[in-house]
Motif scaffolding. Structure first.
Motif, PDB file in Angstrom:
ATOM      1  N   GLU A 136      12.065   1.993   0.830  1.00  0.00           N
ATOM      2  CA  GLU A 136      12.210   1.305  -0.396  1.00  0.00           C
ATOM      3  C   GLU A 136      13.200   2.242  -0.968  1.00  0.00           C
ATOM      4  OE1 GLU A 136       9.121   2.361  -3.504  1.00  0.00           O
ATOM      5  OE2 GLU A 136       9.244   4.581  -2.839  1.00  0.00           O
ATOM      6  N   MET A 137      14.184   1.651  -2.067  1.00  0.00           N
ATOM      7  CA  MET A 137      15.165   2.235  -2.536  1.00  0.00           C
ATOM      8  C   MET A 137      15.481   1.728  -4.134  1.00  0.00           C
ATOM      9  SD  MET A 137      18.863   3.267  -1.159  1.00  0.00           S
ATOM     10  CE  MET A 137      19.680   1.593  -1.508  1.00  0.00           C
ATOM     11  N   ASN A 138      15.494   2.909  -4.992  1.00  0.00           N
ATOM     12  CA  ASN A 138      15.943   2.526  -6.323  1.00  0.00           C
ATOM     13  C   ASN A 138      17.156   3.553  -6.553  1.00  0.00           C
ATOM     14  OD1 ASN A 138      13.224   1.472  -6.511  1.00  0.00           O
ATOM     15  ND2 ASN A 138      12.427   2.751  -7.849  1.00  0.00           N
ATOM     16  N   GLY A 139      17.816   2.978  -7.794  1.00  0.00           N
ATOM     17  CA  GLY A 139      18.833   3.810  -7.923  1.00  0.00           C
ATOM     18  C   GLY A 139      18.623   5.267  -8.626  1.00  0.00           C
ATOM     19  N   PRO A 140      19.304   5.942  -9.102  1.00  0.00           N
ATOM     20  CA  PRO A 140      19.448   7.230  -9.403  1.00  0.00           C
ATOM     21  C   PRO A 140      18.492   7.348 -10.582  1.00  0.00           C
ATOM     22  CG  PRO A 140      21.619   7.224  -8.789  1.00  0.00           C
ATOM     23  CD  PRO A 140      21.040   5.969  -8.647  1.00  0.00           C
ATOM     24  N   GLY A 141      18.691   6.379 -11.805  1.00  0.00           N
ATOM     25  CA  GLY A 141      18.097   6.375 -12.836  1.00  0.00           C
ATOM     26  C   GLY A 141      16.630   5.656 -13.017  1.00  0.00           C
ATOM     27  N   GLU A 142      16.187   4.998 -11.593  1.00  0.00           N
ATOM     28  CA  GLU A 142      14.746   4.404 -11.561  1.00  0.00           C
ATOM     29  C   GLU A 142      13.784   5.173 -10.809  1.00  0.00           C
ATOM     30  OE1 GLU A 142      16.036   0.434 -10.097  1.00  0.00           O
ATOM     31  OE2 GLU A 142      17.922   0.986 -10.310  1.00  0.00           O
ATOM     32  N   GLY A 143      12.698   5.640 -11.497  1.00  0.00           N
ATOM     33  CA  GLY A 143      11.784   6.341 -10.676  1.00  0.00           C
ATOM     34  C   GLY A 143      10.994   5.523  -9.857  1.00  0.00           C
ATOM     35  N   ARG A 144      10.359   6.185  -8.929  1.00  0.00           N
ATOM     36  CA  ARG A 144       9.410   5.453  -7.925  1.00  0.00           C
ATOM     37  C   ARG A 144       7.967   5.528  -8.347  1.00  0.00           C
ATOM     38  NH1 ARG A 144      12.508   8.405  -3.122  1.00  0.00           N
ATOM     39  NH2 ARG A 144      12.585   9.987  -4.924  1.00  0.00           N
ATOM     40  N   ASP A 145       7.129   4.727  -7.703  1.00  0.00           N
ATOM     41  CA  ASP A 145       5.748   4.691  -7.878  1.00  0.00           C
ATOM     42  C   ASP A 145       5.218   5.264  -6.619  1.00  0.00           C
ATOM     43  OD1 ASP A 145       3.094   4.155  -8.281  1.00  0.00           O
ATOM     44  OD2 ASP A 145       3.157   2.133  -8.554  1.00  0.00           O
ATOM     45  N   PRO A 146       4.826   6.371  -6.611  1.00  0.00           N
ATOM     46  CA  PRO A 146       4.055   6.979  -5.505  1.00  0.00           C
ATOM     47  C   PRO A 146       2.820   6.184  -4.900  1.00  0.00           C
ATOM     48  CG  PRO A 146       4.438   8.593  -7.104  1.00  0.00           C
ATOM     49  CD  PRO A 146       4.758   7.403  -7.744  1.00  0.00           C
ATOM     50  N   ALA A 147       2.153   5.471  -5.813  1.00  0.00           N
ATOM     51  CA  ALA A 147       1.004   4.761  -5.382  1.00  0.00           C
ATOM     52  C   ALA A 147       1.445   3.681  -3.903  1.00  0.00           C
ATOM     53  CB  ALA A 147       0.624   3.699  -6.454  1.00  0.00           C
ATOM     54  N   ALA A 148       2.659   3.381  -3.914  1.00  0.00           N
ATOM     55  CA  ALA A 148       3.158   2.531  -2.939  1.00  0.00           C
ATOM     56  C   ALA A 148       3.474   3.427  -1.699  1.00  0.00           C
ATOM     57  CB  ALA A 148       4.621   1.974  -3.415  1.00  0.00           C
ATOM     58  N   TRP A 149       3.562   4.824  -1.835  1.00  0.00           N
ATOM     59  CA  TRP A 149       3.519   5.503  -0.625  1.00  0.00           C
ATOM     60  C   TRP A 149       2.150   5.810  -0.161  1.00  0.00           C
ATOM     61  CZ3 TRP A 149       6.488  10.112  -3.502  1.00  0.00           C
ATOM     62  CH2 TRP A 149       7.778   9.556  -4.003  1.00  0.00           C
ATOM     63  N   GLU A 150       1.435   5.630  -0.987  1.00  0.00           N
ATOM     64  CA  GLU A 150      -0.056   6.111  -0.672  1.00  0.00           C
ATOM     65  C   GLU A 150      -0.600   5.133   0.136  1.00  0.00           C
ATOM     66  OE1 GLU A 150      -4.421   7.277  -2.696  1.00  0.00           O
ATOM     67  OE2 GLU A 150      -2.471   7.109  -4.007  1.00  0.00           O
ATOM     68  N   ALA A 151      -0.254   3.812  -0.368  1.00  0.00           N
ATOM     69  CA  ALA A 151      -0.664   2.642   0.286  1.00  0.00           C
ATOM     70  C   ALA A 151      -0.113   2.303   1.744  1.00  0.00           C
ATOM     71  CB  ALA A 151      -0.450   1.338  -0.552  1.00  0.00           C
ATOM     72  N   ALA A 152       1.261   2.687   1.950  1.00  0.00           N
ATOM     73  CA  ALA A 152       1.708   2.784   3.249  1.00  0.00           C
ATOM     74  C   ALA A 152       1.158   3.828   4.072  1.00  0.00           C
ATOM     75  CB  ALA A 152       3.188   2.957   2.801  1.00  0.00           C
ATOM     76  N   ILE A 153       0.794   4.799   3.470  1.00  0.00           N
ATOM     77  CA  ILE A 153       0.328   5.937   4.560  1.00  0.00           C
ATOM     78  C   ILE A 153      -1.300   5.325   4.953  1.00  0.00           C
ATOM     79  CG2 ILE A 153      -0.938   8.156   4.487  1.00  0.00           C
ATOM     80  CD1 ILE A 153       1.380   8.958   2.726  1.00  0.00           C
ATOM     81  N   LYS A 154      -1.900   4.495   4.199  1.00  0.00           N
ATOM     82  CA  LYS A 154      -3.293   4.293   4.341  1.00  0.00           C
ATOM     83  C   LYS A 154      -3.093   3.086   5.705  1.00  0.00           C
ATOM     84  CE  LYS A 154      -5.792   5.295   0.324  1.00  0.00           C
ATOM     85  NZ  LYS A 154      -6.359   5.016  -0.787  1.00  0.00           N
ATOM     86  N   GLU A 155      -1.973   2.397   5.448  1.00  0.00           N
ATOM     87  CA  GLU A 155      -1.950   1.318   6.401  1.00  0.00           C
ATOM     88  C   GLU A 155      -1.268   1.744   7.813  1.00  0.00           C
ATOM     89  OE1 GLU A 155       0.643  -1.820   5.209  1.00  0.00           O
ATOM     90  OE2 GLU A 155      -0.231  -2.042   3.321  1.00  0.00           O
ATOM     91  N   LEU A 156      -1.035   2.936   7.991  1.00  0.00           N
ATOM     92  CA  LEU A 156      -0.687   3.544   9.385  1.00  0.00           C
ATOM     93  C   LEU A 156      -1.844   3.535  10.344  1.00  0.00           C
ATOM     94  CD1 LEU A 156       1.496   6.878   8.575  1.00  0.00           C
ATOM     95  CD2 LEU A 156       2.050   4.515   9.805  1.00  0.00           C
TER      96      LEU A 156
END
Length: 156
Positions: A136-156
């Motif tokens: 995923e990629m957002n621009g410098p002023g756009e925060g990310r949602d760490p819930a997406a990271w958690e979901a991706a880790i669970k899919e491993l």
């Protein structure tokens, strides 16, 4: 503004060796076969959104870093800046310096914001074999949602 294109899911993650906040070298390939890596690029230390995102990692570290996954964060700041930043904020995961060649690792991952000389907010989950499983990629002023990271880790 030129939009970078982040490394795609299914791509082989480029190897790198960068220095952390303790001036110790960290090589991506050293985790191969042992742990997946959550690779978090951020624009600059000591800035509001960056501090907020890394603090969310710190406060929920066992969600993102454990026996199966290692968190690595990367910005163009120097290892010396990262040292002060990590001490001030209590970050116990590696803050890697992509200082020189300037943004070289961010460029390899398609995450470099050339006009500003910083990394975009890009996140990659790299499996134990070195393949990108989340991107995923957002621009410098756009925060990310760490819930997406958690979901991706669970899919491993």
């Amino acid at each position: 503004m030129t939009q970078a294109t982040p490394l795609a899911v299914g791509a082989d993650a480029p190897n790198f060796t960068l220095k952390d906040q303790n001036n110790e070298e960290v090589e991506l390939a050293s985790f191969r076969g042992d742990k997946a890596v959550l690779l978090v690029f951020y624009p600059l230390a000591f800035t509001g959104i960056c501090t907020g995102e890394l603090t969310a990692l710190r406060d929920n570290l066992d969600t993102y870093q454990n026996d199966h996954v290692q968190v690595l964060t990367v910005s163009v700041d120097s290892a010396y800046s990262h040292k002060i930043f990590s001490e001030r904020e209590g970050y116990e995961f590696p803050l890697l310096s992509d200082f020189w060649p300037h943004g070289g690792v961010a460029q390899a991952y398609g995450a470099f914001f050339a006009e500003a000389g910083i990394a975009n907010r890009a996140t990659f989950l790299i499996d134990k074999t070195g393949v990108v499983r989340f991107s995923e990629m957002n621009g410098p002023g756009e925060g990310r949602d760490p819930a997406a990271w958690e979901a991706a880790i669970k899919e491993l």
